[in-house]
Scaffold this motif. Sequence first.
Motif, mmCIF file in Angstrom:
data_model
loop_
_atom_site.group_PDB
_atom_site.id
_atom_site.type_symbol
_atom_site.label_atom_id
_atom_site.label_comp_id
_atom_site.label_asym_id
_atom_site.label_seq_id
_atom_site.Cartn_x
_atom_site.Cartn_y
_atom_site.Cartn_z
ATOM 1 N N GLY A 271 -70.283 13.808 -9.114
ATOM 2 C CA GLY A 271 -69.930 13.390 -9.016
ATOM 3 C C GLY A 271 -69.123 12.172 -8.262
ATOM 4 O O GLY A 271 -67.750 12.535 -7.795
ATOM 5 N N ASP A 272 -69.697 12.586 -6.882
ATOM 6 C CA ASP A 272 -69.153 11.876 -4.931
ATOM 7 C C ASP A 272 -69.521 10.377 -5.059
ATOM 8 O O ASP A 272 -70.674 10.172 -4.971
ATOM 9 N N VAL A 273 -68.698 9.345 -4.926
ATOM 10 C CA VAL A 273 -68.702 8.131 -5.449
ATOM 11 C C VAL A 273 -68.339 6.859 -4.811
ATOM 12 O O VAL A 273 -66.715 6.900 -3.845
ATOM 13 N N ALA A 274 -68.899 6.457 -3.365
ATOM 14 C CA ALA A 274 -68.019 5.296 -2.540
ATOM 15 C C ALA A 274 -68.516 4.480 -3.408
ATOM 16 O O ALA A 274 -69.014 3.650 -3.926
ATOM 17 N N PHE A 275 -66.876 3.507 -3.810
ATOM 18 C CA PHE A 275 -66.522 2.411 -4.833
ATOM 19 C C PHE A 275 -66.903 1.462 -4.168
ATOM 20 O O PHE A 275 -65.988 1.308 -2.828
ATOM 21 N N ASN A 276 -67.896 0.193 -3.712
ATOM 22 C CA ASN A 276 -67.391 -0.523 -3.220
ATOM 23 C C ASN A 276 -67.764 -2.464 -3.869
ATOM 24 O O ASN A 276 -67.759 -2.548 -5.117
ATOM 25 N N TYR A 277 -66.106 -2.726 -3.498
ATOM 26 C CA TYR A 277 -65.843 -4.466 -4.325
ATOM 27 C C TYR A 277 -65.661 -4.909 -2.920
ATOM 28 O O TYR A 277 -65.483 -4.857 -1.626
ATOM 29 N N THR A 278 -65.831 -6.502 -3.342
ATOM 30 C CA THR A 278 -65.307 -7.799 -2.756
ATOM 31 C C THR A 278 -64.849 -8.040 -2.561
ATOM 32 O O THR A 278 -64.661 -9.090 -3.805
ATOM 33 N N PRO A 279 -62.890 -8.487 -2.224
ATOM 34 C CA PRO A 279 -61.716 -8.920 -2.437
ATOM 35 C C PRO A 279 -62.343 -10.633 -1.513
ATOM 36 O O PRO A 279 -62.631 -10.557 -0.831
ATOM 37 N N PHE A 280 -62.015 -11.390 -2.921
ATOM 38 C CA PHE A 280 -61.731 -12.895 -2.362
ATOM 39 C C PHE A 280 -60.337 -13.111 -2.376
ATOM 40 O O PHE A 280 -59.143 -13.359 -3.012
ATOM 41 N N ASP A 281 -59.934 -14.204 -0.909
ATOM 42 C CA ASP A 281 -58.645 -14.619 -1.441
ATOM 43 C C ASP A 281 -58.260 -15.996 -0.145
ATOM 44 O O ASP A 281 -58.585 -15.841 1.024
ATOM 45 N N ASN A 282 -57.823 -17.184 -0.900
ATOM 46 C CA ASN A 282 -57.322 -18.321 0.610
ATOM 47 C C ASN A 282 -56.056 -17.729 1.013
ATOM 48 O O ASN A 282 -55.952 -18.754 1.752
ATOM 49 N N SER A 283 -55.255 -17.004 0.665
ATOM 50 C CA SER A 283 -54.708 -16.151 1.616
ATOM 51 C C SER A 283 -54.431 -15.364 2.141
ATOM 52 O O SER A 283 -55.693 -14.934 2.641
ATOM 53 N N ASN A 284 -53.362 -14.713 2.243
ATOM 54 C CA ASN A 284 -53.815 -13.256 3.395
ATOM 55 C C ASN A 284 -52.984 -12.166 2.324
ATOM 56 O O ASN A 284 -52.911 -11.611 1.845
ATOM 57 N N LEU A 285 -54.671 -11.074 1.851
ATOM 58 C CA LEU A 285 -55.055 -10.206 1.281
ATOM 59 C C LEU A 285 -53.732 -9.352 1.317
ATOM 60 O O LEU A 285 -53.722 -8.803 2.024
ATOM 61 N N ASN B 220 -53.686 -8.096 -4.611
ATOM 62 C CA ASN B 220 -52.812 -9.253 -4.430
ATOM 63 C C ASN B 220 -52.324 -9.361 -3.131
ATOM 64 O O ASN B 220 -53.000 -9.157 -2.340
ATOM 65 N N ASP B 221 -51.821 -10.943 -3.382
ATOM 66 C CA ASP B 221 -51.320 -11.327 -1.675
ATOM 67 C C ASP B 221 -50.173 -11.544 -1.524
ATOM 68 O O ASP B 221 -49.189 -11.241 -2.534
ATOM 69 N N THR B 222 -50.406 -11.883 -0.659
ATOM 70 C CA THR B 222 -48.767 -12.137 0.217
ATOM 71 C C THR B 222 -47.783 -13.220 0.016
ATOM 72 O O THR B 222 -46.569 -13.198 -0.037
ATOM 73 N N ALA B 223 -48.549 -13.428 -0.882
ATOM 74 C CA ALA B 223 -48.213 -15.114 -1.785
ATOM 75 C C ALA B 223 -47.327 -14.293 -3.316
ATOM 76 O O ALA B 223 -46.739 -15.304 -4.015
#
Length: 157
Positions: free
Chosen positions: A24-38, A81-84
Motif C-alpha cells: 500500500g505504499d505507492v510512489a505515484f509518477n507523472y510527467t507534466p508538460f507546459d509551454n509556459s511556467n507550471l 495549472n500554470d502561471t497563466a
Amino acid sequence: MINVTGTPSVTLNYPLNSQTLIEGDVAFNYTPFDNSNLSTCELYVDGALNQTEPSPLNAQPNYFYVVGLPEAKHNWSVWCNDTAGLENQSQTWVFFVDFTNPGVIPHNPLPNETIYGPTVVFNFTATDNMDPVLSCNLTIRSEERRVGKECRSRWSP
C-alpha cells in the motif's frame, strides 16, 4: 516573451492503468508538460485531493508518495495549472492494492487416500479477495498440470 498557446498536459507513468500492487505504499509518477511556467500539480486518489506539489518540474518525471493505502480498487489522476491560469486534468487510471494471497481448499482426493484405478479426480476451491477469475495449476510430483483456462473463485467486491 512567452507565447501561451495551450493548457498544461499530464502523462501518468506509474502505477500503470489496471496494475495490481502488492503493498500500500505507492510512489505515484507523472510527467507534466507546459509551454509556459507550471505553477502547481495536485494528486487525486479515489476522487479526493491527496497532495499538492507547489513547484513541479516541467517535462520531467515528478513523484507523489502515499503510504498505507488499503487493499482495494483505487483510482488516481493529476491536475496541473500554470502561471497563466490555464489548467488541465490527466486521465484517471485504476490500480489495485492486494497483499492477501489467494486461498486453495482441497476437496478430493482426501489426504492419504489410496486411489485404485487409472483416473484421479481432483477437486478444490480457489478463492481471492480481489479477483473473481484465477489462473489455477495442479502440481503432481513437481510436474505442473494446467487445470483449465480459468478458475472461478468466490469473490465479493
